[in-house]
Design a protein around this motif. Structure first.
Motif, PDB file in Angstrom:
ATOM      1  N   LEU A  62       0.820  -1.211   0.000  1.00  0.00           N
ATOM      2  CA  LEU A  62       0.000   0.000   0.000  1.00  0.00           C
ATOM      3  C   LEU A  62       0.856   1.264   0.000  1.00  0.00           C
ATOM      4  CD1 LEU A  62      -2.777  -1.135   2.502  1.00  0.00           C
ATOM      5  CD2 LEU A  62      -3.077  -0.669   0.058  1.00  0.00           C
ATOM      6  N   PRO A 122       1.941   2.471  -9.895  1.00  0.00           N
ATOM      7  CA  PRO A 122       0.673   1.859 -10.282  1.00  0.00           C
ATOM      8  C   PRO A 122       0.316   0.630  -9.435  1.00  0.00           C
ATOM      9  CG  PRO A 122       2.376   1.386 -11.913  1.00  0.00           C
ATOM     10  CD  PRO A 122       2.972   2.332 -10.924  1.00  0.00           C
ATOM     11  N   ALA A 123      -0.924   0.197  -9.591  1.00  0.00           N
ATOM     12  CA  ALA A 123      -1.442  -0.926  -8.806  1.00  0.00           C
ATOM     13  C   ALA A 123      -0.643  -2.202  -9.026  1.00  0.00           C
ATOM     14  CB  ALA A 123      -2.914  -1.158  -9.138  1.00  0.00           C
ATOM     15  N   LYS A 160       2.311  -2.295  -6.861  1.00  0.00           N
ATOM     16  CA  LYS A 160       1.926  -2.615  -5.482  1.00  0.00           C
ATOM     17  C   LYS A 160       1.645  -4.110  -5.339  1.00  0.00           C
ATOM     18  CE  LYS A 160      -0.275   1.909  -4.817  1.00  0.00           C
ATOM     19  NZ  LYS A 160       0.640   2.484  -3.850  1.00  0.00           N
ATOM     20  N   LEU A 161       0.923  -4.668  -6.305  1.00  0.00           N
ATOM     21  CA  LEU A 161       0.626  -6.103  -6.261  1.00  0.00           C
ATOM     22  C   LEU A 161       1.903  -6.928  -6.368  1.00  0.00           C
ATOM     23  CD1 LEU A 161      -2.591  -6.309  -8.466  1.00  0.00           C
ATOM     24  CD2 LEU A 161      -2.437  -6.533  -5.969  1.00  0.00           C
ATOM     25  N   ILE A 178      -6.555  -2.712  -3.738  1.00  0.00           N
ATOM     26  CA  ILE A 178      -5.476  -2.296  -4.647  1.00  0.00           C
ATOM     27  C   ILE A 178      -5.894  -2.573  -6.093  1.00  0.00           C
ATOM     28  CG2 ILE A 178      -3.097  -2.749  -5.377  1.00  0.00           C
ATOM     29  CD1 ILE A 178      -2.480  -3.476  -2.428  1.00  0.00           C
ATOM     30  N   ILE A 179      -6.496  -3.722  -6.313  1.00  0.00           N
ATOM     31  CA  ILE A 179      -6.950  -4.083  -7.666  1.00  0.00           C
ATOM     32  C   ILE A 179      -8.002  -3.090  -8.151  1.00  0.00           C
ATOM     33  CG2 ILE A 179      -8.166  -5.851  -9.018  1.00  0.00           C
ATOM     34  CD1 ILE A 179      -6.782  -7.940  -7.092  1.00  0.00           C
ATOM     35  N   ARG A 180      -8.946  -2.734  -7.287  1.00  0.00           N
ATOM     36  CA  ARG A 180      -9.979  -1.766  -7.675  1.00  0.00           C
ATOM     37  C   ARG A 180      -9.372  -0.406  -8.025  1.00  0.00           C
ATOM     38  NH1 ARG A 180     -12.528  -4.543  -3.487  1.00  0.00           N
ATOM     39  NH2 ARG A 180     -14.205  -5.865  -4.292  1.00  0.00           N
ATOM     40  N   GLN A 181      -8.363   0.003  -7.285  1.00  0.00           N
ATOM     41  CA  GLN A 181      -7.671   1.257  -7.617  1.00  0.00           C
ATOM     42  C   GLN A 181      -7.064   1.168  -9.004  1.00  0.00           C
ATOM     43  OE1 GLN A 181      -4.849   1.807  -4.441  1.00  0.00           O
ATOM     44  NE2 GLN A 181      -6.406   2.464  -2.962  1.00  0.00           N
ATOM     45  N   GLY A 182      -6.463   0.026  -9.308  1.00  0.00           N
ATOM     46  CA  GLY A 182      -5.890  -0.177 -10.632  1.00  0.00           C
ATOM     47  C   GLY A 182      -6.943  -0.182 -11.718  1.00  0.00           C
ATOM     48  N   GLN A 183      -8.101  -0.748 -11.419  1.00  0.00           N
ATOM     49  CA  GLN A 183      -9.201  -0.744 -12.385  1.00  0.00           C
ATOM     50  C   GLN A 183      -9.694   0.685 -12.628  1.00  0.00           C
ATOM     51  OE1 GLN A 183     -11.643  -3.641 -10.276  1.00  0.00           O
ATOM     52  NE2 GLN A 183     -11.308  -5.161 -11.894  1.00  0.00           N
ATOM     53  N   GLU A 192      -5.468   0.732 -15.237  1.00  0.00           N
ATOM     54  CA  GLU A 192      -4.252  -0.078 -15.261  1.00  0.00           C
ATOM     55  C   GLU A 192      -4.544  -1.579 -15.256  1.00  0.00           C
ATOM     56  OE1 GLU A 192      -2.163   3.249 -12.367  1.00  0.00           O
ATOM     57  OE2 GLU A 192      -2.565   1.224 -11.623  1.00  0.00           O
TER      58      GLU A 192
END
Length: 198
Positions: free
Chosen positions: A77, A82-83, A86-87, A138-143, A147
């Motif tokens: 976090l 980008p996401a 982070k992942l 984190i995935i939703r932020q990337g979506q 990204e």
């Protein structure tokens, strides 16, 4: 001869001893007496600090797992960028755990946890749901940033993310020479990143 315990045994030390024991001899060897032998203390000394015996030892393994996953997600976090960056940070930490604690999947998926100690199973599930919520965030932020593909639900992408290191963990836990975790981790990440790209 085993020494008497004069200071409190660190739960992490017990968790690591339990995991080493399972890696060498299997889940059936996980007893308080055997863990005491591995740590080098008397069984009564271990029971003094872990009166629940095997259940308390399993709880110490869950503490270790939760601490590592929580720290990995915290670092992810805080990671700039980008996401997927982070992942990847979170993913790399999980791979390092797989390499360090080869027997972890054997314990986490064992009947000792899922059938015998249901309160620990419930705790494991609660921790998993918390971590899933954070990683899916984190995935939703990337979506939202374009990204990560948005045509698949973030929780479903999380399951795919989880599978990238769980398959490695399970194969590696059986025999350390069945798979090269680092090489396979790179291949799995490449496939995952391509699969979630918009």
């Amino acid at each position: 001869m085993a020494k008497r315990l004069t200071t409190i045994i660190r739960r992490e030390q017990i968790a690591e001893a339990a995991l080493a024991l399972v890696a060498d001899q299997g889940v059936g060897a996980l007893t308080a007496r055997n863990v005491a032998r591995v740590v080098g203390v008397t069984a009564p000394a271990l029971y003094k600090h872990f009166p629940g015996g095997k259940a308390d030892i399993l709880a110490s393994v869950l503490d270790l797992l939760d601490d590592v996953k929580t720290e990995g997600i915290r670092q992810a976090l805080e990671e700039p960028g980008p996401a997927l960056t982070k992942l990847r940070r979170c993913y790399d930490l999980h791979i390092s755990v797989v390499e360090r604690y080869r027997a972890l999947p054997n314990l986490v998926l064992s009947d000792a946890l899922w059938s015998d100690e249901t309160h620990l199973r419930d705790r494991l599930l609660a921790n998993h749901q918390r971590h899933q919520s954070e990683v899916a965030g984190i995935i939703r932020q990337g979506q939202a940033a374009g990204e990560i593909r948005a045509d698949i639900d973030a929780d479903q992408i999380f399951v795919q993310f989880l599978g990238q290191f769980l398959t490695i963990a399970i194969l590696y836990s059986r025999r350390g020479d069945m798979i090269d975790p680092k090489t396979q981790a790179e291949a799995n990440w490449k496939m995952f990143a391509q699969g979630v790209a918009p």
